[in-house]
Scaffold this motif. Structure first.
Motif, PDB file in Angstrom:
ATOM      1  N   LEU A  70       2.292  -4.633  -9.877  1.00 47.40           N
ATOM      2  CA  LEU A  70       1.777  -4.444 -11.235  1.00 47.40           C
ATOM      3  C   LEU A  70       0.921  -5.630 -11.665  1.00 47.40           C
ATOM      4  CD1 LEU A  70       4.969  -2.971 -12.963  1.00 47.40           C
ATOM      5  CD2 LEU A  70       2.849  -1.742 -12.443  1.00 47.40           C
ATOM      6  N   LEU A  71       1.375  -6.848 -11.364  1.00 47.83           N
ATOM      7  CA  LEU A  71       0.596  -8.034 -11.708  1.00 47.83           C
ATOM      8  C   LEU A  71      -0.744  -8.031 -10.978  1.00 47.83           C
ATOM      9  CD1 LEU A  71       3.325 -10.828 -11.771  1.00 47.83           C
ATOM     10  CD2 LEU A  71       1.979 -10.022 -13.717  1.00 47.83           C
ATOM     11  N   THR A  72      -0.739  -7.657  -9.709  1.00 46.29           N
ATOM     12  CA  THR A  72      -1.980  -7.624  -8.939  1.00 46.29           C
ATOM     13  C   THR A  72      -2.979  -6.679  -9.580  1.00 46.29           C
ATOM     14  OG1 THR A  72      -0.808  -8.159  -6.886  1.00 46.29           O
ATOM     15  CG2 THR A  72      -2.965  -7.132  -6.658  1.00 46.29           C
ATOM     16  N   ALA A  73      -2.495  -5.533 -10.057  1.00 42.98           N
ATOM     17  CA  ALA A  73      -3.378  -4.578 -10.727  1.00 42.98           C
ATOM     18  C   ALA A  73      -3.878  -5.098 -12.070  1.00 42.98           C
ATOM     19  CB  ALA A  73      -2.653  -3.248 -10.928  1.00 42.98           C
TER      20      ALA A  73
ATOM     21  N   GLY B 143       4.199  -4.904   0.919  1.00 43.36           N
ATOM     22  CA  GLY B 143       3.925  -5.178  -0.485  1.00 43.36           C
ATOM     23  C   GLY B 143       3.439  -6.598  -0.665  1.00 43.36           C
ATOM     24  N   PRO B 144       2.860  -6.893  -1.823  1.00 44.79           N
ATOM     25  CA  PRO B 144       2.507  -5.971  -2.912  1.00 44.79           C
ATOM     26  C   PRO B 144       1.227  -5.191  -2.604  1.00 44.79           C
ATOM     27  CG  PRO B 144       1.792  -8.165  -3.476  1.00 44.79           C
ATOM     28  CD  PRO B 144       2.488  -8.286  -2.142  1.00 44.79           C
ATOM     29  N   PHE B 145       0.815  -4.349  -3.560  1.00 43.38           N
ATOM     30  CA  PHE B 145      -0.329  -3.471  -3.347  1.00 43.38           C
ATOM     31  C   PHE B 145      -1.194  -3.481  -4.601  1.00 43.38           C
ATOM     32  CE2 PHE B 145      -2.353   0.781  -3.429  1.00 43.38           C
ATOM     33  CZ  PHE B 145      -2.984   0.746  -2.197  1.00 43.38           C
ATOM     34  N   HIS B 146      -2.529  -3.366  -4.404  1.00 37.21           N
ATOM     35  CA  HIS B 146      -3.441  -3.330  -5.554  1.00 37.21           C
ATOM     36  C   HIS B 146      -3.604  -1.885  -6.016  1.00 37.21           C
ATOM     37  CE1 HIS B 146      -6.604  -4.159  -8.324  1.00 37.21           C
ATOM     38  NE2 HIS B 146      -6.763  -5.402  -7.912  1.00 37.21           N
ATOM     39  N   LEU B 147      -2.937  -1.549  -7.125  1.00 38.17           N
ATOM     40  CA  LEU B 147      -2.894  -0.155  -7.581  1.00 38.17           C
ATOM     41  C   LEU B 147      -4.265   0.403  -7.927  1.00 38.17           C
ATOM     42  CD1 LEU B 147       0.196  -0.403  -9.982  1.00 38.17           C
ATOM     43  CD2 LEU B 147       0.166  -0.021  -7.517  1.00 38.17           C
TER      44      LEU B 147
ATOM     45  N   VAL C 234      13.221  -2.409  -3.721  1.00 39.06           N
ATOM     46  CA  VAL C 234      12.260  -1.317  -3.816  1.00 39.06           C
ATOM     47  C   VAL C 234      10.925  -1.796  -3.260  1.00 39.06           C
ATOM     48  CG1 VAL C 234      11.062   0.285  -5.349  1.00 39.06           C
ATOM     49  CG2 VAL C 234      13.432  -0.357  -5.819  1.00 39.06           C
ATOM     50  N   SER C 235      10.310  -0.971  -2.419  1.00 39.68           N
ATOM     51  CA  SER C 235       9.032  -1.311  -1.811  1.00 39.68           C
ATOM     52  C   SER C 235       7.984  -0.260  -2.161  1.00 39.68           C
ATOM     53  CB  SER C 235       9.178  -1.430  -0.295  1.00 39.68           C
ATOM     54  OG  SER C 235       8.022  -1.994   0.276  1.00 39.68           O
ATOM     55  N   VAL C 236       6.722  -0.608  -1.932  1.00 36.38           N
ATOM     56  CA  VAL C 236       5.599   0.264  -2.290  1.00 36.38           C
ATOM     57  C   VAL C 236       5.003   0.873  -1.028  1.00 36.38           C
ATOM     58  CG1 VAL C 236       3.297   0.369  -3.313  1.00 36.38           C
ATOM     59  CG2 VAL C 236       5.069  -1.054  -4.366  1.00 36.38           C
ATOM     60  N   GLU C 237       4.834   2.191  -1.032  1.00 36.79           N
ATOM     61  CA  GLU C 237       4.181   2.900   0.061  1.00 36.79           C
ATOM     62  C   GLU C 237       2.893   3.509  -0.475  1.00 36.79           C
ATOM     63  OE1 GLU C 237       6.628   5.359   2.770  1.00 36.79           O
ATOM     64  OE2 GLU C 237       5.301   6.995   2.121  1.00 36.79           O
ATOM     65  N   ALA C 238       1.763   3.130   0.120  1.00 37.27           N
ATOM     66  CA  ALA C 238       0.478   3.594  -0.406  1.00 37.27           C
ATOM     67  C   ALA C 238      -0.607   3.320   0.616  1.00 37.27           C
ATOM     68  CB  ALA C 238       0.151   2.861  -1.713  1.00 37.27           C
ATOM     69  N   LYS C 239      -1.784   3.895   0.360  1.00 36.14           N
ATOM     70  CA  LYS C 239      -2.958   3.532   1.149  1.00 36.14           C
ATOM     71  C   LYS C 239      -4.161   3.427   0.227  1.00 36.14           C
ATOM     72  CE  LYS C 239      -3.663   8.318   2.733  1.00 36.14           C
ATOM     73  NZ  LYS C 239      -3.746   9.168   3.939  1.00 36.14           N
ATOM     74  N   VAL C 240      -5.130   2.636   0.680  1.00 38.62           N
ATOM     75  CA  VAL C 240      -6.370   2.461  -0.077  1.00 38.62           C
ATOM     76  C   VAL C 240      -7.173   3.751   0.024  1.00 38.62           C
ATOM     77  CG1 VAL C 240      -8.561   1.179  -0.143  1.00 38.62           C
ATOM     78  CG2 VAL C 240      -6.386  -0.036   0.205  1.00 38.62           C
ATOM     79  N   LYS C 241      -7.858   4.115  -1.054  1.00 38.49           N
ATOM     80  CA  LYS C 241      -8.616   5.364  -1.071  1.00 38.49           C
ATOM     81  C   LYS C 241      -9.681   5.374   0.029  1.00 38.49           C
ATOM     82  CE  LYS C 241     -11.322   3.522  -4.953  1.00 38.49           C
ATOM     83  NZ  LYS C 241     -11.580   3.691  -6.393  1.00 38.49           N
ATOM     84  N   ALA C 242      -9.941   6.562   0.548  1.00 37.06           N
ATOM     85  CA  ALA C 242     -10.879   6.719   1.658  1.00 37.06           C
ATOM     86  C   ALA C 242     -12.283   6.321   1.219  1.00 37.06           C
ATOM     87  CB  ALA C 242     -10.868   8.159   2.155  1.00 37.06           C
TER      88      ALA C 242
END
Length: 501
Positions: free
Chosen positions: A326-329, A377-381, A404-412
């Motif tokens: 959240l802070l990164t975003a 993590g972390p991830f840039h939302l 708790v961890s974040v699962e995501a990928k950067v948009k194509a």
């Protein structure tokens, strides 16, 4: 998300140039080149909130010295020297002998083609900005002054009354290209300004044994201008003790808005649906993390804590990833495992609004010709492909604790990786690569993962990459930004290399 803290805008100096005897010989020429400079200044003011300091006309050595003092008084980060018409180099050199800010010469011709049949000497002189550039670069080189040059069209969206030709060139590719380069230089200057006296927090320590990540704090400040604030877990705990139930509930709502809460992973028994207790704790820690950032006026945060097994501080760090994402975003990049150099890369990406997500090599897919890049993590939302997923982790691999961890990928689409390493001589170095994020399949293990296709096959790219002695982390940004990152390296006087071109 709104940024918690705005970085200092770039301070841009601008002047235009000409030869003093011309003004009496060719009425209107002086005012014409000044009008061009004012147009340039107006467009630059629209780039990232830049502060513009327009000196005006330099047409003799005395004005050159005066301009240098003017730019020093305003502490400019970068100077655009507009070649309005011919000028002798003796008039221009004093500007840059007095003020040592980096200089970019703007050779921006007002028209794509002069009116050969009607053009007078005075009209020609309004279009001969390229004429003095070789002379200036020669004088700069022999005086030990670095300079950079942008050639192209001015890009006016009108034609001045005095002109004998069409000067509306805003849509021509030569103008578009020139202004893209100008924008990149302004953004690069904003990084220099934004890092100057920025406050990087360092919470805890560096992950034990990761020799690539150890950083000399004095070296870091000396090469970036950023201040490093060393923080302790008890500082965070002090924030944690002030968190109220209302703040936790508000943070849980924020988490629900920006994340999908997972069910159990179908493949990994370590990745479960987060328990209510895990989500509650992550929310509480996230509130404390934001309080810590505000208390110490931080612009970025590097963190890792390895405490006694089962200790209270281990429990605190188990709740880090959600809050740090959240802070990164919100414009406060957070880099795990105590990786200060990658935190710098993330902050650079964030200043220029290109994201900056924390990554390492995950695995290679030789069938798809991609390399998965990500981390736990972390991830840039802001650059996510849809809503990131939160998974409860029974174990943080290679580390102590659960959470708790974040699962995501950067948009194509187009991406650029910015790595920051350190050479044997102690100098930082940027490693830059443009590539493409694909929408390929990823694992359901609670990690961020983005499949990336490089211009070369995976092995050929890794051969090139590993030869640069990188660290194993880097920041992923959106867009093709190699040209921008190279300019940032110039502004920071940090060596850089672009791979896979």
């Amino acid at each position: 998300m709104e940024k918690l803290k705005q970085t200092k805008p770039a301070r841009i100096g601008i002047y235009t140039m000409g030869l003093k005897p011309y003004w009496d010989q060719f009425p209107g020429l002086r005012e014409r080149v000044i009008e061009y400079a004012e147009f340039i200044a107006g467009k630059i003011r629209q780039i990232g909130g830049a502060q513009v300091f327009l000196y005006g006309l330099v047409d003799c050595p005395e004005r050159g010295e005066e301009a240098g003092e003017y730019f020093n008084a305003h502490n400019v980060d970068l100077i655009f020297a507009h070649a309005g018409t011919y000028v002798n180099s003796a008039s221009i050199l004093p500007v840059h002998q007095v003020c040592k800010a980096p200089v970019v010469i703007l050779n921006l011709q007002p028209t794509a083609k002069i009116n050969y049949a009607r053009t007078t000497t005075g009209e020609w002189l309004a279009h001969c900005g390229a004429c003095p550039v070789p002379e200036m670069t020669n004088a700069f080189n022999r005086s030990g002054i670095d300079c950079h040059i942008i050639n192209g069209l001015l890009g006016l969206d009108y034609t001045p009354e005095i002109s004998m030709t069409d000067e509306n060139t805003a849509s021509r590719p030569e103008a578009v290209r020139a202004w893209k380069q100008i924008e990149e230089w302004v953004l690069a200057a904003s990084v220099k300004s934004g890092l100057s006296n920025a406050r990087f927090g360092f919470l805890g320590n560096t992950f034990n044994g990761m020799l690539d990540m150890y950083s000399d704090f004095t070296m870091f400040q000396g090469q970036t201008g950023a201040h490093l604030e060393v923080l302790e877990m008890c500082d965070l705990n002090r924030m944690l003790e002030t968190v109220t139930e209302e703040e936790v509930e508000a943070k849980k709502e924020e988490i629900t808005e920006f994340f999908i809460i997972s069910e159990d992973s179908p493949s990994d028994p370590l990745a479960k649906k987060p328990t209510p207790e895990q989500l509650e704790w992550s929310a509480k820690v996230a509130v404390a993390q934001e309080k810590l950032v505000k208390e110490y006026d931080l612009d970025a945060l590097t963190y890792y804590y390895h405490g006694a097994p089962g200790g209270y501080y281990e429990k605190i760090q188990g709740g880090f990833i959600v809050g740090h994402s959240l802070l990164t975003a919100k414009g406060i990049p957070c880099a795990g495992e105590g990786d200060l150099k990658t935190c710098l890369a993330m902050k650079i990406c964030d200043i220029v609004n290109k994201g900056g997500s924390y990554c390492e090599i995950v695995v290679t897919d030789y069938e798809d010709g991609t390399i998965l890049l990500g981390h736990d993590g972390p991830f840039h939302l802001a650059i996510a492909n849809g809503k990131p997923i939160l998974r409860g982790m029974g174990l943080y691999h290679g580390k102590q604790g659960t959470g708790v961890s974040v699962e995501a990928k950067v948009k194509a689409g187009d991406i650029t990786n910015l790595g920051c390493t350190q050479n044997i001589d102690g100098k930082l170095k940027f490693i830059i690569t443009e590539a493409e994020a694909t929408n390929g399949t990823i694992m359901t293990i609670g990690n961020t993962q983005t499949p990336v296709k490089f211009r070369k096959d995976p092995n050929a790219y890794m051969d090139e990459w590993f030869a640069q002695a990188p660290t194993h982390h880097f920041a992923m940004s959106v867009g093709h930004n190699a040209s921008l990152f190279e300019k940032i390296a110039v502004m920071l006087q940090i060596p850089s290399v672009v791979l896979d071109r």
